[in-house]
Structures are given as C-alpha cells and as structure tokens.
Design an enzyme around this catalytic site. Structure first.
Site, PDB file in Angstrom:
ATOM      1  N   HIS A   1      39.189  86.292 156.183  1.00 29.63           N
ATOM      2  CA  HIS A   1      39.351  87.410 156.303  1.00 29.63           C
ATOM      3  C   HIS A   1      40.353  87.495 158.236  1.00 29.63           C
ATOM      4  O   HIS A   1      40.999  88.887 158.407  1.00 29.63           O
ATOM      5  CB  HIS A   1      37.835  87.989 157.233  1.00 29.63           C
ATOM      6  CG  HIS A   1      37.709  89.075 156.665  1.00 29.63           C
ATOM      7  ND1 HIS A   1      36.353  89.722 156.885  1.00 29.63           N
ATOM      8  CD2 HIS A   1      38.518  90.188 157.544  1.00 29.63           C
ATOM      9  CE1 HIS A   1      36.137  90.938 156.906  1.00 29.63           C
ATOM     10  NE2 HIS A   1      37.177  91.597 157.741  1.00 29.63           N
TER      11      HIS A   1
ATOM     12  N   TYR B   1      31.014  93.117 155.982  1.00 25.45           N
ATOM     13  CA  TYR B   1      30.506  94.296 155.759  1.00 25.45           C
ATOM     14  C   TYR B   1      28.336  94.369 155.308  1.00 25.45           C
ATOM     15  O   TYR B   1      28.001  95.015 155.350  1.00 25.45           O
ATOM     16  CB  TYR B   1      31.526  95.016 154.927  1.00 25.45           C
ATOM     17  CG  TYR B   1      33.148  94.923 155.002  1.00 25.45           C
ATOM     18  CD1 TYR B   1      33.647  94.710 156.559  1.00 25.45           C
ATOM     19  CD2 TYR B   1      33.466  95.423 153.944  1.00 25.45           C
ATOM     20  CE1 TYR B   1      34.137  94.581 156.649  1.00 25.45           C
ATOM     21  CE2 TYR B   1      34.952  94.913 154.117  1.00 25.45           C
ATOM     22  CZ  TYR B   1      35.605  94.825 155.362  1.00 25.45           C
ATOM     23  OH  TYR B   1      36.697  94.763 155.316  1.00 25.45           O
TER      24      TYR B   1
HETATM   25  N1  LIG Z   1      41.080  92.906 157.049  1.00 28.04           N
HETATM   26  C1  LIG Z   1      40.380  93.541 158.115  1.00 28.04           C
HETATM   27  O1  LIG Z   1      40.484  92.568 158.585  1.00 28.04           O
HETATM   28  C2  LIG Z   1      39.725  94.690 157.089  1.00 28.04           C
HETATM   29  C3  LIG Z   1      39.768  95.699 158.474  1.00 28.04           C
HETATM   30  C4  LIG Z   1      39.400  97.019 159.203  1.00 28.04           C
HETATM   31  C5  LIG Z   1      39.716  97.633 157.432  1.00 28.04           C
HETATM   32  N2  LIG Z   1      39.272  96.564 156.061  1.00 28.04           N
HETATM   33  C6  LIG Z   1      38.994  97.218 155.215  1.00 28.04           C
HETATM   34  O2  LIG Z   1      40.105  98.035 154.537  1.00 28.04           O
HETATM   35  C7  LIG Z   1      39.508  99.514 154.641  1.00 28.04           C
HETATM   36  C8  LIG Z   1      39.630 100.647 154.564  1.00 28.04           C
HETATM   37  O3  LIG Z   1      39.460 100.956 156.303  1.00 28.04           O
HETATM   38  P1  LIG Z   1      38.649 101.451 157.502  1.00 28.04           P
HETATM   39  O4  LIG Z   1      37.665 102.046 156.352  1.00 28.04           O
HETATM   40  O5  LIG Z   1      39.116 100.995 158.538  1.00 28.04           O
HETATM   41  O6  LIG Z   1      39.617 103.092 157.415  1.00 28.04           O
HETATM   42  P2  LIG Z   1      40.549 104.080 156.426  1.00 28.04           P
HETATM   43  O7  LIG Z   1      40.812 104.209 155.077  1.00 28.04           O
HETATM   44  O8  LIG Z   1      42.144 104.321 157.461  1.00 28.04           O
HETATM   45  O9  LIG Z   1      39.688 105.374 157.337  1.00 28.04           O
HETATM   46  C9  LIG Z   1      38.495 106.013 156.737  1.00 28.04           C
HETATM   47  C10 LIG Z   1      38.501 107.495 157.236  1.00 28.04           C
HETATM   48  O10 LIG Z   1      39.182 108.517 156.321  1.00 28.04           O
HETATM   49  C11 LIG Z   1      38.260 108.989 156.533  1.00 28.04           C
HETATM   50  N3  LIG Z   1      38.796 109.650 154.376  1.00 28.04           N
HETATM   51  C12 LIG Z   1      38.760 109.068 153.660  1.00 28.04           C
HETATM   52  N4  LIG Z   1      39.243 110.074 152.498  1.00 28.04           N
HETATM   53  C13 LIG Z   1      39.863 111.120 152.849  1.00 28.04           C
HETATM   54  C14 LIG Z   1      40.772 112.335 152.580  1.00 28.04           C
HETATM   55  N5  LIG Z   1      40.950 112.388 151.342  1.00 28.04           N
HETATM   56  N6  LIG Z   1      40.367 113.055 153.310  1.00 28.04           N
HETATM   57  C15 LIG Z   1      40.225 113.251 154.719  1.00 28.04           C
HETATM   58  N7  LIG Z   1      39.472 112.202 155.123  1.00 28.04           N
HETATM   59  C16 LIG Z   1      39.717 110.688 154.688  1.00 28.04           C
HETATM   60  C17 LIG Z   1      36.724 109.000 156.177  1.00 28.04           C
HETATM   61  O11 LIG Z   1      35.671 109.970 156.206  1.00 28.04           O
HETATM   62  P3  LIG Z   1      34.764 110.577 154.863  1.00 28.04           P
HETATM   63  O12 LIG Z   1      33.913 109.165 155.298  1.00 28.04           O
HETATM   64  O13 LIG Z   1      34.526 111.489 155.630  1.00 28.04           O
HETATM   65  O14 LIG Z   1      35.743 110.304 153.748  1.00 28.04           O
HETATM   66  C18 LIG Z   1      36.291 107.642 156.986  1.00 28.04           C
HETATM   67  O15 LIG Z   1      35.926 108.582 158.345  1.00 28.04           O
HETATM   68  C19 LIG Z   1      37.964  98.788 154.913  1.00 28.04           C
HETATM   69  O16 LIG Z   1      36.722 100.149 153.994  1.00 28.04           O
HETATM   70  C20 LIG Z   1      37.584  97.730 154.272  1.00 28.04           C
HETATM   71  O17 LIG Z   1      37.698  97.918 152.946  1.00 28.04           O
HETATM   72  C21 LIG Z   1      40.153  95.352 156.323  1.00 28.04           C
END
Ligand SMILES: NC(=O)c1ccc[n+]([C@@H]2O[C@H](COP(=O)([O-])OP(=O)(O)OC[C@H]3O[C@@H](n4cnc5c(N)ncnc54)[C@H](OP(=O)(O)O)[C@@H]3O)[C@@H](O)[C@H]2O)c1
Length: 276
Positions: A109, A47
């Site tokens: 990862h 990241y």
């Molecule tokens: N291990 C892996 O391979 C892997 C892969 C992907 C992700 N991850 C981890 O998982 C975490 C989460 O996944 P992600 O970031 O891809 O997607 P996510 O958490 O499913 O979605 C993030 C989106 O949701 C919105 N959001 C968050 N809270 C909200 C709310 N209460 N109401 C409305 N919209 C909301 C955010 O917009 P706003 O910014 O406008 O709030 C952002 O656009 C990552 O940050 C990372 O740490 C791990």
C-alpha cells in the site's frame, strides 16, 4: 470493458475505488457497480471494508450471472505490516474477510523504509507463486524505489498505484512505470472533488456532451492509465463508466495537462518515508 495489459495482467480500464465506503452503502455500491458493468474493484486492509466488498461481490456476481474470474479484485497491505510475518497475517485476514481464495492483485500500500524491501517483496511474490494473488504490484513507489523493486522481485510487478489527476505532475514516475512494463493505476482520479466543476474541464466536457468528471477520467484513460474513482452514488457510478464513447483532441489533452501545478497532491503520505 477495455483492458490495460501489463507484464501479463489484463486490468479492466476503469475500476471502483472503495475507500471510506462502509456497511450497507459499500455492499450496495459494489453490487450496483457490477450491474452497471464495472469489472474492477479496489479495496485495502486499511479501508476496513473488505467484508462488505466481499459481500457486495458475492451478491453482485450472483445477480449479474457473472463468474468470479470476470471481476478483477485488488487489495493492499498497509505500510505498518510489511515485515514478512505481519504481511502474511494481513493478507490472510484480507482473504478471509473478502471470503475469497485469491485476489487478482495484491499491492504494497505504501513503502516503509523501516522494513527491508527484499523482505516485503519476498512475501509479496510468494503470494503470487502460491496462487493467492494472481498478480502483484506496488503503490506510492517513487522512481528510485521502482527501480529497486523491479530488480528484487522474483515475480513481475504489474502496476504502481499512485495519485494521478489533471492537477498533479507525475510525468517522471509515469515514464519509469512505462519503461518497466508496469501499468499505472490512478487513485484520486477526481482529485477528491477538485475535478468535478473545474471550469476548464467543464468547458471541454460541454463540447462532447460530457461532465467535468468524465473529462478528467477520459484524460487518464487516453494515456493508458487506469482510474479508480470512488462513489456510491448510482448516477455517478454510471457516469464514471461512460468515458469510452468520446475522444479528447490533442489540443484538449494539452490544455488539461496544463492544469498541473506544484503542490497539486491531495493525499499526504500516512508517514514520512525518508527515501533518497
Ligand atoms: N493506494 C493509495 O495510497 C490510495 C490513496 C487514496 C485512494 N486510493 C484508492 O483510490 C480510490 C479513489 O480515490 P478517492 O476516493 O480518494 O478520491 P476520488 O475518486 O478522486 O474522489 C472521490 C470523490 O469524487 C466524487 N465523485 C465521484 N464521481 C463523481 C462524479 N461523476 N461527479 C461528481 N463527483 C463525483 C465523490 O462524491 P460522491 O460520493 O458524491 O459521488 C467523492 O467525493 C479510493 O477510493 C481508493 O480505492 C488509494
């Protein structure tokens, strides 16, 4: 904060995802999260924000009068660094950037078939024996890989971090994790924006005075899955934590479960693992 217990680890039941958060936005998000009551932060070498996460952690601990032990910090080693020497270097860099002598959880990862799993698990487990990772685990592991990994690992694996949200069917890998005592950490718990505003989640939320996003997170929490939603928006940070004061009925859980569909993934693997 509730915890999910797995193979000796106590994982705070919700965490802050930090992928794409950079610079001052990231520092501020981590600080605000700690102030609001988050006790679990998820980052990764990939990241490119471990320095900011470390800075936010340091400032947030100080401002909230917390000890380092109060917050569960996860980082990960990317799939192109799974050979032993590369892994070691990547993790050394992560600790240096985070300015921490240890993390709570260190994850592989993504799997990489080009590197023997034995080799990576050896160096992962060594990090735990040395106390530089309190716990170790995996991410994006299939049921087959989980079976191999749990046999090969000399230390308990505590979680498999995978994509889980209402629009994907992960029942097989969930069962495999549970059967081996691993927790499941849900990445993309809001399906990267597909959950907020979904009509079914919205309707169910209205009955509880909650939003569609909160229903999506509650759906995971009720299954003992640990979501790590990402946001830097203070209102969203607070809302995502407020999912422990209501309960979904069995009928509501079933209705949300029925949203799953083929091709529901929102994340493609960064490479094409050819595991059988
Ligand atoms: N291990 C892996 O391979 C892997 C892969 C992907 C992700 N991850 C981890 O998982 C975490 C989460 O996944 P992600 O970031 O891809 O997607 P996510 O958490 O499913 O979605 C993030 C989106 O949701 C919105 N959001 C968050 N809270 C909200 C709310 N209460 N109401 C409305 N919209 C909301 C955010 O917009 P706003 O910014 O406008 O709030 C952002 O656009 C990552 O940050 C990372 O740490 C791990």
């Amino acid at each position: 904060m509730d915890v999910v217990e797995a193979n000796g680890a106590k994982i705070p039941a919700i965490g802050l995802g930090t992928m794409t958060l950079k610079g001052a936005v990231c520092v501020e998000a981590v600080k605000t999260a700690l102030r609001l009551g988050y006790r679990h932060i998820d980052t990764a070498e990939r990241y490119g924000n471990e320095a900011e996460v470390g800075e936010g952690l340091q400032q947030g601990l100080r401002d909230a009068g917390l000890a380092r032990e109060d917050v569960f910090v996860t980082t990960k080693v990317y799939h192109d660094k799974l050979a032993a020497a590369d892994f070691q270097r990547s993790f050394d860099d992560s600790l240096a950037k985070l300015k921490l002598p240890w993390v709570d959880l260190l994850l592989i990862h993504w799997p990489n078939p080009a590197v023997p799993l034995e080799e990576t698990l050896g160096v992962l487990c060594k990090a735990r024996r040395e106390g530089r990772a309190r716990h170790v685990g995996v991410a994006n592991f299939t049921t087959t890989l989980l079976e191999r990994a749990t046999k090969l690992a000399s230390e308990p694996l505590v979680t498999n971090q995978i994509e889980v949200h209402p629009f994907i069917n992960q029942s097989k890998v969930l069962a495999a994790c549970r059967g081996r005592g691993l927790a499941v950490t849900a990445y993309c718990p809001l399906a990267r924006g597909k959950a907020p505003g979904n009509a079914v989640l919205e309707r169910i939320g209205k009955a509880h005075g909650k939003s569609s996003s909160q229903v999506a997170l509650r759906y995971l929490v009720e299954q003992g899955i640990v979501p790590i939603p990402r946001t830097a928006n203070p209102d969203h940070l607070a809302a995502n934590l407020a999912v422990f004061d209501f309960k979904l009925s069995a009928a509501e859980m079933a209705e949300i479960g029925a949203l799953r569909q083929a091709g529901g993934r929102v994340v493609d693997p960064p490479h094409a693992p050819k595991w059988d």
